[in-house]
Design an enzyme around this catalytic site. Structure first.
Site, short mmCIF file in Angstrom:
data_model
loop_
_atom_site.label_atom_id
_atom_site.label_comp_id
_atom_site.label_asym_id
_atom_site.label_seq_id
_atom_site.Cartn_x
_atom_site.Cartn_y
_atom_site.Cartn_z
N HIS A 27 -1.86 -4.85 -12.89
CA HIS A 27 -1.25 -4.69 -14.22
C HIS A 27 -2.07 -5.37 -15.31
CE1 HIS A 27 2.95 -4.06 -12.21
NE2 HIS A 27 2.14 -3.03 -12.06
N GLN A 44 0.80 -1.22 0.00
CA GLN A 44 0.00 0.00 0.00
C GLN A 44 0.84 1.28 0.00
OE1 GLN A 44 -2.63 -1.71 3.31
NE2 GLN A 44 -4.06 -0.43 2.19
N HIS A 47 0.96 -9.22 4.75
CA HIS A 47 -0.18 -8.31 4.63
C HIS A 47 -0.62 -8.31 3.17
CE1 HIS A 47 -2.20 -4.72 6.71
NE2 HIS A 47 -2.86 -4.91 5.58
N GLU A 49 -5.40 -10.47 8.87
CA GLU A 49 -6.79 -10.61 8.46
C GLU A 49 -7.08 -11.85 7.62
OE1 GLU A 49 -8.23 -5.98 8.68
OE2 GLU A 49 -7.92 -6.84 6.68
N ASP A 109 2.35 0.76 -7.90
CA ASP A 109 3.69 0.79 -8.47
C ASP A 109 4.59 1.83 -7.79
OD1 ASP A 109 2.69 -1.09 -10.17
OD2 ASP A 109 3.06 0.02 -12.03
#
Length: 510
Positions: free
Chosen positions: A64, A44, A147, A192, A77
């Protein structure tokens, strides 16, 4: 139609009296030693998606190859370019006065082949730089191993649906412990499980979009629990004696509240809690196996659908013992609450299995829970209180750390809705502590605006706004940053405190 109207009226009446317990105190003190932090995740914020030896993750593959699966057709990116701007990020931690910062390691950056035959020195240097820069200012690193950015090479082999991932994840974890464990005291294995398995394997909402409903999600669940346990035992046996840290899994939990006071809806809400988060909590903090209602329901439906065995893969007695107790802390991500009622209008779908059909409930929000423009988070602080209370009562009052809580807004620095939401949820947390819940830390999600998965950059969670039009990815504190800084400075929650938006200048706090 009549049932829907009746449900709505009953729900409004039911919810109107649901408030956090302690509204009479304007200023409340946090316990001595209570820790505050903020969090991000590698895909992120890091950017540098193919620099210095990093290989593709499942989110690189998705963004992509199908860019407009993301709301704004964006990708990670560059994101916040934290790969190059980590010193500015640590400066922000100092400005806020954080006790700790939670971030994640990118598996395909650290191990470009996905395996420990090739440890990427550039990645080791990058994470060492972050950790060492934080420790210079007495900010503790909390590190998440996974993550969501699985190496695409492993997904090509089945990813979390392949039982070999138990060993693959264990090997990756061992490398991280070896490289960074002398300075990291808090390790989170997996972030999660519900989102990974249900949204990525049982559905197509998140990468890798396997979308084999009611089958792949349960394969993922078993392998994920075993992979977490593998990493736990590796740390416990090989590294804890010399490094002395803690290791735990990170749960996400939405609170499910019965839509009415009927026994049927009360039971439906309990089952929604068990199916969505109890299925991952109970094996570790409970009996070592899945919740009984989850096992019974899926086994019965699987038999009715013609399967020769339950679609929920059985845990052997040896696996139950291997999994039970493998978390030093109860790490909780929480954002919102849903009302729940028994799904009586849709007959059992015996031909087409799915998680939703197995659960047999309908879940929804009330319009009055909406504050601001967030499409992701509805503000229901009493649900947070009820969730914390249930964890205390059902799992023998484990030590809890809140590893994510927050809400999204649109771009802009005066984020009144986020300020209101943080106050409400911290007030509910203090109610739970007052009632005896052993809660030791709170983590605001997120320190920075970031790539918010399928929402791209359209939903902003950051205490600091990131200017994505700027090559420098300029970070600027929002009003909520000043609120959070004041809470950390005073170790109190003042429900009437309002930051002065005319003089919003943050000084370095450490």
């Amino acid at each position: 139609m009549l049932r829907n109207v009746t449900l709505l009226l009953l729900a409004i009446a039911h919810i109107s009296c649901q408030v956090t317990k302690n509204v009479r105190q304007d200023v409340r003190k946090f316990p001595d030693g209570f820790l505050f932090g903020s969090a991000t995740a590698s895909y992120q914020i890091e950017g540098a998606w193919d620099e210095d030896g990093k290989t593709a993750s499942i989110w690189d593959e998705l963004t992509h190859n199908d860019p407009c699966a993301i709301r704004d057709c964006s990708n990670g990116d560059i994101a916040d370019d934290s790969y190059h701007l980590y010193k500015r990020d640590v400066e922000i931690m100092r400005e806020l006065g954080l006790d700790f910062y939670r971030f994640s390691i990118s598996w395909p950056r650290l191990l470009p082949s996905s395996f420990p035959d090739n440890i990427n020195q550039a990645a080791v240097d990058y994470y060492n730089n972050i950790i060492n820069e934080m420790l210079k200012y007495n900010i503790q690193p909390m590190v998440t191993l996974y993550h969501w950015d699985l190496p695409q090479k492993l997904q090509d082999l089945g990813g979390w649906a392949n039982p070999n991932i138990v060993d693959w994840f264990g090997d990756y974890a061992r490398v991280a412990f070896q490289m960074f464990g002398d300075r990291v005291q808090y390790w989170m294995t997996i972030n999660e499980p519900y989102q990974i398995c249900y949204e990525g394997y049982g559905d197509d909402y998140k990468a890798p979009r396997v979308n084999i409903k009611g089958i792949a999600d349960y394969m993922c669940a078993k392998n994920l629990l075993l992979a977490h346990s593998k990493a736990y035992h590796i740390y416990d046996q090989e590294f804890r004696p010399s490094q002395g840290g803690s290791i735990f899994i990170v749960y996400s939990a939405t609170w499910h509240e019965p839509a009415t006071d009927s026994e049927n809806d009360i039971q439906a809400a309990e089952e929604a809690n068990q199916f969505t988060w109890g299925v991952y909590v109970h094996p570790i903090f409970g009996s070592g196996d899945y919740p009984p209602i989850v096992k019974e329901r899926i086994a019965r439906k699987s038999a009715q659908q013609g399967f020769s065995r339950s679609r929920l893969l059985e845990l052997s007695p040896e696996e139950v013992e291997y999994i039970r107790g493998t978390s030093d802390l109860f790490a909780l991500n929480h954002y919102t609450t849903r009302l729940t009622y028994r799904n009586e209008s849709v007959p059992g779908s015996f031909e087409i299995p799915s998680f939703e059909d197995d659960m047999e409930v309908i879940r929804y929000f009330l319009d009055e829970w909406q504050i601001g423009e967030s499409t992701m988070v509805k503000s229901v602080p009493w649900g947070f209180y009820k969730l914390l209370t249930k964890i205390r009562e059902d799992y023998n009052n484990p030590t809890i750390i809140i590893t994510e809580n927050g809400m999204s807004t649109s771009a802009g620095l005066v984020d009144e809705d986020r300020v209101i939401n943080y106050k409400r949820y911290l007030n509910a947390l203090l109610d739970a502590i007052e009632d005896g819940s052993d809660i030791r830390a709170y983590t605001a999600w997120s320190m920075l605006d970031n790539f918010e998965w399928r929402f791209g950059y359209t939903e902003r969670f950051g205490l600091y706004e990131v200017d994505y039009e700027s090559p420098e990815r300029t970070r600027t504190p929002r009003k909520s940053a000043f609120l959070y800084k004041e809470i950390l400075r005073t170790r109190t929650l003042d429900m009437n405190y309002e930051p002065d938006t005319d003089v919003m200048v943050i000084d370095v706090g450490h």
